[in-house]
Scaffold this active site. Structure first.
Site, short mmCIF file in Angstrom:
data_model
loop_
_atom_site.label_atom_id
_atom_site.label_comp_id
_atom_site.label_asym_id
_atom_site.label_seq_id
_atom_site.Cartn_x
_atom_site.Cartn_y
_atom_site.Cartn_z
N LYS A 61 0.87 -1.18 0.00
CA LYS A 61 0.00 0.00 0.00
C LYS A 61 0.90 1.23 0.00
O LYS A 61 1.67 1.44 0.94
CB LYS A 61 -0.90 0.01 1.24
CG LYS A 61 -1.71 1.30 1.37
CD LYS A 61 -2.40 1.39 2.72
CE LYS A 61 -2.92 2.81 2.95
NZ LYS A 61 -3.48 2.98 4.30
N GLY A 115 -7.89 8.75 10.52
CA GLY A 115 -8.12 8.72 11.96
C GLY A 115 -9.20 9.62 12.48
O GLY A 115 -9.39 9.71 13.69
N ALA A 148 -9.63 5.22 4.91
CA ALA A 148 -9.52 6.33 5.86
C ALA A 148 -10.81 7.13 5.98
O ALA A 148 -11.49 7.39 4.99
CB ALA A 148 -8.38 7.29 5.49
N GLY A 149 -11.11 7.47 7.22
CA GLY A 149 -12.25 8.33 7.51
C GLY A 149 -13.51 7.60 7.93
O GLY A 149 -14.39 8.18 8.56
N ASN A 199 -9.16 1.18 10.19
CA ASN A 199 -8.40 0.74 11.36
C ASN A 199 -8.87 1.44 12.64
O ASN A 199 -9.29 0.81 13.60
CB ASN A 199 -6.91 0.99 11.13
CG ASN A 199 -6.07 0.59 12.33
OD1 ASN A 199 -6.01 -0.59 12.65
ND2 ASN A 199 -5.46 1.55 13.00
N THR A 200 -8.83 2.78 12.62
CA THR A 200 -9.12 3.54 13.83
C THR A 200 -10.49 3.22 14.41
O THR A 200 -10.64 3.08 15.63
CB THR A 200 -9.01 5.04 13.54
OG1 THR A 200 -7.70 5.34 13.06
CG2 THR A 200 -9.27 5.86 14.80
#
Length: 257
Positions: free
Chosen positions: A97, A158, A184-185, A206-207
């Site tokens: 990635k 994040g 993301a987001g 992930n977050t």
């Protein structure tokens, strides 16, 4: 019905890709992966301690998963290429990635440097999945360069804000021939379902899982939401209308007309 996600010719059962960072205790990663039933997990090369293999985060990832090392920490294409080659040398495989970020406040990707790194690493035999700002011209150039997928962000890394770039992602879904993976987001399962209903091919997050009070339960919630969104996309939504439409006939019942 076989509805595998295909990346670089490889069938992938799960459309949920998870990260491996931010957990209070890495020992929970195995449980999270089992709950999410994901096939691909991202990992930052700098979190792999090659000098202390017994303490490596790799020990918490079950066999059979596709490792997707990321180039976290790269500020330009040269650094991303160097990190990718180090990951390959460390035994993490050929999937990479690309993450090139030189803005430390918003952590927005540098599309130009990302394209340069993609061109170089594709020539070097890598399966390249670039993280990018959702912009059509760059996405087309990444396709031409041989990227295996494009990964536009829904909101800054994040933040858990959801699909703030929805209209731009929708354009990529319509115009780009390789998988579009929102990366993301995404902060809630409903965000993931919304993206999948739009037609994106997969979600990387992930977050939202790692920062949850119960990461295992949240991983399962995201798995179910992504499946629901995918099924809804395949089924096709009903048409919208301005005026109300009754579900049953409203004439000839309880009165003569």
């Amino acid at each position: 019905m076989n509805d595998d996600l295909i990346i670089a010719g490889k069938p992938i059962r799960s459309r949920l890709i998870t990260g491996s960072g931010k957990y209070r205790d890495d020992r929970i990663i195995k449980e999270v992966l089992e709950a999410a039933e994901c096939d691909i997990i991202t990992i930052a090369l700098r979190r792999i301690d090659l000098d202390r293999p017994d303490d490596s985060i790799l020990n918490h990832i079950p066999e059979g998963k596709i490792l997707l090392p990321n180039t976290s920490g790269a500020r330009n294409a040269d650094e991303a290429v160097r990190i990718a080659r180090l990951a390959r040398a460390a035994g993490c495989g050929d999937w990479i990635k690309i993450e090139v970020i030189n803005d430390q406040k918003y952590l927005l990707p540098d599309n130009q440097e990302t394209l340069k790194a993609t061109e170089e690493l594709v020539k070097d035999g890598f399966v390249v999945l670039p993280y990018m700002s959702p912009e059509l011209a760059t996405a087309r150039r990444l396709v031409d360069a041989g990227a295996a997928a494009v990964m536009p962000f829904g909101a800054p890394i994040g933040t858990n804000k959801g699909l703030r770039t929805l209209d731009l992602i929708e354009i990529l879904v319509e115009e780009i021939s390789i998988p579009v993976i929102v990366d993301a987001g995404i902060g809630r399962p409903s965000h993931a379902a919304q993206a999948m209903e739009l037609g994106v091919d997969a979600i990387l997050l992930n977050t939202a899982i790692a920062s949850s009070k119960d990461p295992v339960a949240m991983a399962q919630a995201f798995k179910m939401a992504i499946r629901a969104g995918r099924y809804a996309y395949l089924a096709g939504p009903g048409a919208q209308s301005h005026n109300a439409r009754p579900s049953s006939p409203m004439t000839g019942f309880l009165r003569d007309e």
